[in-house]
Design a protein around this motif. Structure first.
Motif, PDB file in Angstrom:
ATOM      1  N   PRO A  76       1.069 -19.823  42.488  1.00 19.84           N
ATOM      2  CA  PRO A  76       1.434 -20.069  43.886  1.00 19.84           C
ATOM      3  C   PRO A  76       1.747 -21.523  44.162  1.00 19.84           C
ATOM      4  O   PRO A  76       2.573 -21.818  45.042  1.00 19.84           O
ATOM      5  N   TRP A  77       1.143 -22.443  43.438  1.00 14.74           N
ATOM      6  CA  TRP A  77       1.479 -23.866  43.595  1.00 14.74           C
ATOM      7  C   TRP A  77       2.932 -24.113  43.196  1.00 14.74           C
ATOM      8  O   TRP A  77       3.658 -24.832  43.879  1.00 14.74           O
ATOM      9  N   ILE A  78       3.348 -23.526  42.083  1.00 15.25           N
ATOM     10  CA  ILE A  78       4.731 -23.679  41.623  1.00 15.25           C
ATOM     11  C   ILE A  78       5.688 -23.077  42.645  1.00 15.25           C
ATOM     12  O   ILE A  78       6.682 -23.689  43.041  1.00 15.25           O
ATOM     13  N   ALA A  79       5.381 -21.860  43.075  1.00 18.85           N
ATOM     14  CA  ALA A  79       6.261 -21.162  44.010  1.00 18.85           C
ATOM     15  C   ALA A  79       6.410 -21.926  45.320  1.00 18.85           C
ATOM     16  O   ALA A  79       7.502 -21.989  45.890  1.00 18.85           O
ATOM     17  N   ILE A  92     -10.265 -19.267  38.625  1.00 17.32           N
ATOM     18  CA  ILE A  92      -9.840 -17.954  39.118  1.00 17.32           C
ATOM     19  C   ILE A  92     -10.048 -17.867  40.628  1.00 17.32           C
ATOM     20  O   ILE A  92      -9.155 -17.445  41.372  1.00 17.32           O
ATOM     21  N   ALA A  93     -11.218 -18.278  41.101  1.00 20.27           N
ATOM     22  CA  ALA A  93     -11.481 -18.237  42.538  1.00 20.27           C
ATOM     23  C   ALA A  93     -10.537 -19.165  43.301  1.00 20.27           C
ATOM     24  O   ALA A  93     -10.038 -18.818  44.378  1.00 20.27           O
ATOM     25  N   ALA A  94     -10.266 -20.343  42.731  1.00 18.97           N
ATOM     26  CA  ALA A  94      -9.314 -21.262  43.358  1.00 18.97           C
ATOM     27  C   ALA A  94      -7.924 -20.639  43.390  1.00 18.97           C
ATOM     28  O   ALA A  94      -7.177 -20.799  44.363  1.00 18.97           O
ATOM     29  N   GLY A  95      -7.578 -19.913  42.328  1.00 21.68           N
ATOM     30  CA  GLY A  95      -6.286 -19.230  42.288  1.00 21.68           C
ATOM     31  C   GLY A  95      -6.169 -18.160  43.357  1.00 21.68           C
ATOM     32  O   GLY A  95      -5.116 -17.999  43.982  1.00 21.68           O
ATOM     33  N   TRP A  96      -7.253 -17.425  43.575  1.00 24.13           N
ATOM     34  CA  TRP A  96      -7.246 -16.446  44.663  1.00 24.13           C
ATOM     35  C   TRP A  96      -7.007 -17.134  46.007  1.00 24.13           C
ATOM     36  O   TRP A  96      -6.214 -16.666  46.823  1.00 24.13           O
ATOM     37  N   LEU A  97      -7.707 -18.253  46.231  1.00 27.41           N
ATOM     38  CA  LEU A  97      -7.534 -18.977  47.504  1.00 27.41           C
ATOM     39  C   LEU A  97      -6.113 -19.511  47.646  1.00 27.41           C
ATOM     40  O   LEU A  97      -5.533 -19.469  48.742  1.00 27.41           O
ATOM     41  N   ALA A  98      -5.552 -20.018  46.544  1.00 22.95           N
ATOM     42  CA  ALA A  98      -4.167 -20.499  46.592  1.00 22.95           C
ATOM     43  C   ALA A  98      -3.211 -19.344  46.878  1.00 22.95           C
ATOM     44  O   ALA A  98      -2.217 -19.507  47.603  1.00 22.95           O
ATOM     45  N   GLY A  99      -3.511 -18.168  46.328  1.00 20.64           N
ATOM     46  CA  GLY A  99      -2.684 -16.989  46.590  1.00 20.64           C
ATOM     47  C   GLY A  99      -2.767 -16.533  48.035  1.00 20.64           C
ATOM     48  O   GLY A  99      -1.760 -16.135  48.636  1.00 20.64           O
ATOM     49  N   ARG A 134      -3.481 -18.527  50.543  1.00 19.55           N
ATOM     50  CA  ARG A 134      -2.799 -19.590  51.297  1.00 19.55           C
ATOM     51  C   ARG A 134      -1.288 -19.408  51.262  1.00 19.55           C
ATOM     52  O   ARG A 134      -0.588 -19.665  52.244  1.00 19.55           O
ATOM     53  N   LYS A 135      -0.773 -18.935  50.121  1.00 17.56           N
ATOM     54  CA  LYS A 135       0.661 -18.725  49.950  1.00 17.56           C
ATOM     55  C   LYS A 135       1.140 -17.445  50.647  1.00 17.56           C
ATOM     56  O   LYS A 135       2.329 -17.268  50.887  1.00 17.56           O
ATOM     57  N   GLY A 136       0.197 -16.580  50.979  1.00 16.64           N
ATOM     58  CA  GLY A 136       0.569 -15.293  51.575  1.00 16.64           C
ATOM     59  C   GLY A 136       0.796 -14.206  50.547  1.00 16.64           C
ATOM     60  O   GLY A 136       1.292 -13.122  50.880  1.00 16.64           O
ATOM     61  N   TRP A 137       0.427 -14.466  49.311  1.00 14.75           N
ATOM     62  CA  TRP A 137       0.611 -13.490  48.243  1.00 14.75           C
ATOM     63  C   TRP A 137      -0.558 -12.507  48.151  1.00 14.75           C
ATOM     64  O   TRP A 137      -0.410 -11.427  47.589  1.00 14.75           O
ATOM     65  N   LEU A 138      -1.733 -12.907  48.634  1.00 11.11           N
ATOM     66  CA  LEU A 138      -2.925 -12.068  48.556  1.00 11.11           C
ATOM     67  C   LEU A 138      -3.504 -11.899  49.950  1.00 11.11           C
ATOM     68  O   LEU A 138      -3.388 -12.791  50.795  1.00 11.11           O
ATOM     69  N   ASP A 139      -4.174 -10.757  50.171  1.00 13.38           N
ATOM     70  CA  ASP A 139      -4.788 -10.549  51.486  1.00 13.38           C
ATOM     71  C   ASP A 139      -6.204 -11.120  51.507  1.00 13.38           C
ATOM     72  O   ASP A 139      -6.734 -11.576  50.487  1.00 13.38           O
ATOM     73  N   HIS A 140      -6.824 -11.069  52.664  1.00 19.69           N
ATOM     74  CA  HIS A 140      -8.114 -11.726  52.861  1.00 19.69           C
ATOM     75  C   HIS A 140      -9.283 -10.959  52.254  1.00 19.69           C
ATOM     76  O   HIS A 140     -10.421 -11.432  52.325  1.00 19.69           O
ATOM     77  N   THR A 141      -9.026  -9.793  51.675  1.00 18.22           N
ATOM     78  CA  THR A 141     -10.116  -9.047  51.043  1.00 18.22           C
ATOM     79  C   THR A 141     -10.661  -9.770  49.818  1.00 18.22           C
ATOM     80  O   THR A 141     -11.748  -9.446  49.347  1.00 18.22           O
ATOM     81  N   TYR A 142      -9.914 -10.758  49.321  1.00 18.18           N
ATOM     82  CA  TYR A 142     -10.391 -11.517  48.165  1.00 18.18           C
ATOM     83  C   TYR A 142     -11.456 -12.553  48.545  1.00 18.18           C
ATOM     84  O   TYR A 142     -12.135 -13.095  47.667  1.00 18.18           O
TER      85      TYR A 142
END
Length: 350
Positions: free
Chosen positions: A211-214, A267-274, A276-284
């Motif tokens: 998500p950082w790259i995107a 991994i947890a930071a990646g979920w948060l970045a996802g 933040r990017k709108g790629w993942l929902d808040h269930t994570y």
């Protein structure tokens, strides 16, 4: 103390442990030009931006001044990581050297960096070792984040298109279709994943970097829908391997292996970045909070992150991953620092 302030206090402690390490503490030696200090400075930049600590940005300016003469001594994919802070420092300082150096190394990556037959950057390193035709998960964090940030800084789509391609090809080469998670590496010459280890930190590098790259290249090139699909499969797959402690084993599907802090934090930071990017929902977020509780137990009073496995090439077999010693490192500090900084920014506390 509020949860957000707890995260900030912990982050500040972890940050100071990184910059105050004695020279004899080789796992924390930031005065080099390679991937380990590269992860260190990338995380310090994230901390400075997310936690609003000007000391972090001042430190990065001083670090670059001390180490800039080393930047031309190595040109391998794994040593690209420190350049990822150059675009931000150019914006802050206006010093042309940052822009000129970044552009020079970005052009080298596009035209000269070794590649596998699939076009992925070959994972070249500063050590006396060759990994011909090998693509590793690490490369997205160590090299492609920089390329994406250079694209945004210059507005040049050639860097953006390469970053998008590298993101897609690495996901295609490394993703396990059965579980959604990633293997550590791919051997293009042999057409296999070598030991086929589903290594936790490999998954962390990619889940956070993607998500950082995107985010950097969105406006410069069309992002393949396949990237989002694969990213979401990866994020969901990792949920299946999270332990009750909130952490992950060194190799995801080996429950008898030790739990590992740096990969878990990444991994947890990646979920948060996802999110933040709108790629993942808040269930994570609940899973992230579990990881934060687990990781906090490994941060001592001095801010040292324990339980971090040492530098790890693609090992000859899966049991060999369990033999890697654990000791404090800059990348362990860094991945934890990024997680805490994102949590402080409100991503996990809501």
């Amino acid at each position: 103390m509020s949860m957000k302030n707890q995260f900030k206090e912990l982050a500040e402690r972890v940050f100071h442990r990184m910059i105050d390490a004695p020279a004899s503490d080789w796992g924390m030696d930031i005065e080099k030009w390679d991937w380990v200090p590269g992860v260190g400075v990338i995380s310090i930049l994230a901390y400075g931006q997310l936690a609003g600590d000007p000391k972090a940005i001042d430190y990065l300016r001083q670090w670059t001044e001390r180490n800039r003469h080393k930047s031309d001594q190595v040109k391998v994919i794994n040593s690209m990581a420190p350049y990822a802070i150059f675009p931000a420092l150019y914006r802050i300082t206006g010093e042309r050297w940052y822009l000129e150096s970044a552009t020079k190394i970005g052009d080298w990556m596009l035209s000269e960096a070794p590649r596998t037959r699939e076009g992925a950057f070959e994972h070249t390193v500063t050590e006396e070792a060759q990994f011909s035709e090998q693509a590793w998960a690490d490369t997205l964090f160590m090299a492609v984040i920089f390329l994406a940030r250079l694209a945004r800084l210059t507005g040049d789509s050639k860097y953006a298109k390469e970053a998008e391609f590298q993101l897609l090809v690495h996901l295609r080469l490394l993703q396990d279709p059965e579980t959604g998670v990633l293997f550590h590496g791919w051997n293009g010459a042999e057409g296999n994943h070598m030991s086929a280890a589903r290594w936790a930190r490999a998954n962390a590098w990619v889940l956070l970097a993607s998500p950082w790259i995107a985010e950097e290249i969105n406006d410069l090139t069309q992002l393949s829908e396949e990237i989002l699909e694969r990213y979401q499969q990866l994020a969901a797959g990792l949920r299946q391997y999270q332990r009750e402690s909130g952490l992950w084993n060194t190799v995801l599907d080996q429950p008898e292996f030790a739990e590992e802090t740096s990969g878990s934090a990444g991994i947890a930071a990646g979920w948060l970045a996802g999110i933040r990017k709108g790629w993942l929902d808040h269930t994570y977020k609940e899973a992230v909070r579990n990881t934060l509780q687990g990781v906090k137990k490994y941060i001592d009073l001095e801010g040292t992150v324990q339980g971090v496995s040492g530098g790890t090439p693609v090992m000859p077999n899966i049991p060999a991953y369990n033999q890697i010693p654990c000791y404090p490192t800059l990348y362990g500090q860094g991945l934890v620092l990024i997680l805490l900084s994102l949590a402080h920014a409100g991503q996990a506390a809501e």
